[in-house]
Design an enzyme around this catalytic site. Structure first.
Site, mmCIF file in Angstrom:
data_model
loop_
_atom_site.group_PDB
_atom_site.id
_atom_site.type_symbol
_atom_site.label_atom_id
_atom_site.label_comp_id
_atom_site.label_asym_id
_atom_site.label_seq_id
_atom_site.Cartn_x
_atom_site.Cartn_y
_atom_site.Cartn_z
ATOM 1 N N ASN A 204 0.688 -0.937 -0.051
ATOM 2 C CA ASN A 204 -0.062 -0.030 -0.179
ATOM 3 C C ASN A 204 1.003 1.266 -0.041
ATOM 4 O O ASN A 204 2.167 1.381 0.518
ATOM 5 C CB ASN A 204 -0.894 -0.003 1.121
ATOM 6 C CG ASN A 204 -1.814 -1.352 1.204
ATOM 7 O OD1 ASN A 204 -2.019 -1.906 0.215
ATOM 8 N ND2 ASN A 204 -2.431 -1.511 2.283
ATOM 9 N N HIS B 157 5.840 -0.815 -2.642
ATOM 10 C CA HIS B 157 5.327 -0.043 -3.979
ATOM 11 C C HIS B 157 5.243 1.362 -3.739
ATOM 12 O O HIS B 157 4.760 2.316 -4.224
ATOM 13 C CB HIS B 157 3.932 -0.276 -4.365
ATOM 14 C CG HIS B 157 3.809 -1.928 -4.762
ATOM 15 N ND1 HIS B 157 2.783 -2.477 -5.041
ATOM 16 C CD2 HIS B 157 4.705 -2.684 -5.452
ATOM 17 C CE1 HIS B 157 2.993 -3.665 -5.217
ATOM 18 N NE2 HIS B 157 3.989 -3.895 -5.598
ATOM 19 N N CYS C 31 10.783 14.309 -8.510
ATOM 20 C CA CYS C 31 10.801 14.927 -10.044
ATOM 21 C C CYS C 31 12.002 13.706 -10.668
ATOM 22 O O CYS C 31 12.934 13.169 -10.225
ATOM 23 C CB CYS C 31 11.838 15.983 -9.932
ATOM 24 S SG CYS C 31 12.382 16.590 -11.699
ATOM 25 N N CYS D 105 15.672 15.665 -12.202
ATOM 26 C CA CYS D 105 16.655 16.004 -11.181
ATOM 27 C C CYS D 105 16.541 14.929 -10.020
ATOM 28 O O CYS D 105 17.463 14.747 -9.206
ATOM 29 C CB CYS D 105 16.607 17.380 -10.703
ATOM 30 S SG CYS D 105 15.374 18.066 -9.679
ATOM 31 N N GLY E 27 -5.004 -9.217 3.531
ATOM 32 C CA GLY E 27 -5.786 -8.280 2.504
ATOM 33 C C GLY E 27 -5.028 -8.367 1.164
ATOM 34 O O GLY E 27 -4.849 -7.022 0.545
ATOM 35 N N THR E 28 -4.364 -9.332 0.894
ATOM 36 C CA THR E 28 -3.917 -8.900 -0.800
ATOM 37 C C THR E 28 -4.281 -10.222 -1.392
ATOM 38 O O THR E 28 -4.498 -11.294 -1.139
ATOM 39 C CB THR E 28 -2.245 -8.997 -0.688
ATOM 40 O OG1 THR E 28 -1.904 -8.882 -2.011
ATOM 41 C CG2 THR E 28 -1.555 -10.127 -0.099
ATOM 42 N N SER E 29 -4.561 -9.750 -2.683
ATOM 43 C CA SER E 29 -4.972 -10.874 -3.720
ATOM 44 C C SER E 29 -3.891 -11.768 -4.122
ATOM 45 O O SER E 29 -4.174 -12.700 -4.596
ATOM 46 C CB SER E 29 -5.832 -10.268 -5.073
ATOM 47 O OG SER E 29 -4.811 -9.607 -5.595
ATOM 48 N N ASN F 159 -8.174 -12.887 5.020
ATOM 49 C CA ASN F 159 -8.783 -12.461 3.647
ATOM 50 C C ASN F 159 -10.253 -12.700 3.835
ATOM 51 O O ASN F 159 -10.691 -13.570 4.622
ATOM 52 C CB ASN F 159 -7.948 -12.882 2.638
ATOM 53 C CG ASN F 159 -8.345 -12.133 1.289
ATOM 54 O OD1 ASN F 159 -9.161 -11.655 1.092
ATOM 55 N ND2 ASN F 159 -6.933 -11.714 0.703
ATOM 56 N N GLU G 261 -11.586 -13.679 1.432
ATOM 57 C CA GLU G 261 -11.816 -14.925 0.390
ATOM 58 C C GLU G 261 -10.584 -15.443 0.069
ATOM 59 O O GLU G 261 -9.655 -14.861 0.536
ATOM 60 C CB GLU G 261 -12.546 -14.560 -0.752
ATOM 61 C CG GLU G 261 -11.786 -13.408 -1.702
ATOM 62 C CD GLU G 261 -12.380 -13.168 -2.717
ATOM 63 O OE1 GLU G 261 -13.858 -12.896 -2.645
ATOM 64 O OE2 GLU G 261 -11.902 -12.230 -3.630
HETATM 65 P P1 OAD Z 1 -6.224 -6.335 -4.528
HETATM 66 O O1 OAD Z 1 -7.198 -5.291 -4.751
HETATM 67 O O2 OAD Z 1 -5.723 -7.144 -5.541
HETATM 68 O O3 OAD Z 1 -6.490 -7.380 -3.283
HETATM 69 C C1 OAD Z 1 -7.212 -6.781 -2.261
HETATM 70 C C2 OAD Z 1 -7.438 -8.166 -1.368
HETATM 71 O O4 OAD Z 1 -8.069 -7.852 -0.057
HETATM 72 C C3 OAD Z 1 -8.662 -9.142 -2.010
HETATM 73 O O5 OAD Z 1 -8.266 -10.396 -1.816
HETATM 74 C C4 OAD Z 1 -9.805 -9.096 -0.965
HETATM 75 O O6 OAD Z 1 -10.562 -10.280 -0.811
HETATM 76 C C5 OAD Z 1 -9.117 -8.566 0.269
HETATM 77 N N1 OAD Z 1 -9.904 -7.855 1.280
HETATM 78 C C6 OAD Z 1 -10.855 -6.816 1.040
HETATM 79 N N2 OAD Z 1 -11.424 -6.388 2.139
HETATM 80 C C7 OAD Z 1 -10.730 -6.988 3.183
HETATM 81 C C8 OAD Z 1 -10.977 -6.782 4.493
HETATM 82 N N3 OAD Z 1 -11.732 -6.063 5.139
HETATM 83 N N4 OAD Z 1 -10.046 -7.573 5.358
HETATM 84 C C9 OAD Z 1 -9.364 -8.514 4.876
HETATM 85 N N5 OAD Z 1 -9.158 -8.636 3.501
HETATM 86 C C10 OAD Z 1 -10.021 -7.857 2.626
HETATM 87 O O7 OAD Z 1 -5.228 -5.480 -3.865
HETATM 88 P P2 OAD Z 1 -3.571 -5.848 -3.687
HETATM 89 O O8 OAD Z 1 -3.360 -7.161 -3.413
HETATM 90 O O9 OAD Z 1 -3.034 -4.989 -2.844
HETATM 91 O O10 OAD Z 1 -0.087 -2.039 -7.427
HETATM 92 O O11 OAD Z 1 -2.898 -5.424 -5.018
HETATM 93 C C11 OAD Z 1 -1.486 -5.539 -5.145
HETATM 94 C C12 OAD Z 1 -1.102 -4.330 -6.285
HETATM 95 O O12 OAD Z 1 -1.900 -4.531 -7.225
HETATM 96 C C13 OAD Z 1 -1.087 -2.836 -5.558
HETATM 97 O O13 OAD Z 1 -0.065 -2.862 -4.699
HETATM 98 C C14 OAD Z 1 -0.982 -2.143 -6.878
HETATM 99 C C15 OAD Z 1 -1.953 -2.933 -7.727
HETATM 100 O O14 OAD Z 1 -1.998 -2.810 -9.136
HETATM 101 C C16 OAD Z 1 0.456 -0.995 -7.897
HETATM 102 O O15 OAD Z 1 -0.095 0.098 -7.749
HETATM 103 C C17 OAD Z 1 2.038 -0.916 -8.306
#
Ligand code: OAD
Length: 246
Positions: free
Chosen positions: A103, A120, A128, A131, A188-190, A214, A216
């Site tokens: 995040n 990230h 910038c 520079c 909380g990451t997919s 998560n 799911e």
């Molecule tokens: P995603 O949007 O891909 O995944 C979010 C995850 O959080 C999903 O698996 C949801 O099920 C879960 N989720 C949602 N609400 C929740 C809650 N209250 N408690 C627990 N889990 C919950 O987001 P990221 O995996 O962070 O990259 O995505 C990775 C990267 O993709 C980001 O950092 C960003 C994006 O493109 C860049 O910007 C470089």
């Protein structure tokens, strides 16, 4: 993989001295920041290749700034939620060595976590591209975008776009932490984005237990997760930390 619960997580945490956390957009949903994928995700409204690729930013910065301004406004009004505070508490208790976060919202730091590896980048910092100067956002006028530095270079939020590499120091620190922890909380990451999604595998290969929280199951769940806690990060972490402290 075993379905688990906050009481069992508290027991696992009781036994660890060196946990790590890998967090994603899901941990900040309860702070009002939408995630990227899923029903209300940012990428359902903005095609990431058109709005989040470095080549798109360089060729049409005005267009990409439309998305960036929306992200900026959402992040500015967000405050840490109980999940962020629970991780900060785990660090104070000497259980959690650090957080690797995908995040860019700065909410772990605002909640009081000290060792936060920004995998990230951070949307509250600006840089910038010519520079390489870091620019204080208080000096920038966001009503006129794209933004340019006094040297004439294009200013970019200090976040990693698709097509850019992970900042080398953050990448090294993240893999060092993953390979030295005894338990990794994946929250909380997919786990859809490389190379962040390799970190749990690196941790597991070095002997760590993988605990996933998560709403799911994800790509990781069946292959790498040892304990899966289904539900909201705020509720699960608050309950586990309260049990641990009692
Ligand atoms: P995603 O949007 O891909 O995944 C979010 C995850 O959080 C999903 O698996 C949801 O099920 C879960 N989720 C949602 N609400 C929740 C809650 N209250 N408690 C627990 N889990 C919950 O987001 P990221 O995996 O962070 O990259 O995505 C990775 C990267 O993709 C980001 O950092 C960003 C994006 O493109 C860049 O910007 C470089």
């Amino acid at each position: 993989m075993k379905n688990s619960n906050p009481a069992e997580l508290a027991e696992l945490l009781r036994r660890t001295q060196a946990a790590a956390a890998l967090t994603g957009a899901g941990i900040s949903v309860e702070s009002g920041i939408p995630s990227f994928r899923g029903a209300h995700g940012l990428w359902t409204r903005y095609n990431p290749m058109e709005y989040a690729h470095i080549d798109a930013f360089l060729s049409n910065p005005a267009k990409v700034w439309r998305m960036l301004l929306e992200l900026d406004a959402t992040i500015r009004q967000a405050r840490p939620n109980p999940a962020h505070y629970a991780l900060a508490e785990l660090e104070k208790m000497g259980k959690l060595k650090g957080i690797i976060t995908q995040n860019v919202d700065n909410l772990h730091q605002e909640a009081g976590s000290r060792n936060v590896i920004e995998f990230h980048g951070n949307a509250r910092r600006f840089v910038c591209l010519r520079c390489r100067r870091t620019i204080d956002p208080a000096t920038l006028d966001f009503s006129h975008v794209p933004l340019y530095c006094s040297c004439g270079g294009l200013i970019k939020p200090d976040i990693v776009f698709f097509g850019e590499e992970i900042p080398p120091a953050a990448n090294r620190a993240a893999f060092d932490l993953a390979e030295s922890c005894d338990l990794m909380l994946v929250i909380g990451t997919s786990a859809a984005v490389m190379p962040a999604n390799i970190l749990p595998k690196a941790a597991k290969n070095h002997g760590a237990i993988i605990v996933e929280i998560n709403l799911e199951p994800t790509e990781l769940t069946r292959r790498f997760t040892d304990y899966f806690l289904e539900g909201s990060a705020g509720q699960i972490l608050t309950e586990a930390v309260a049990l641990l402290a009692s």
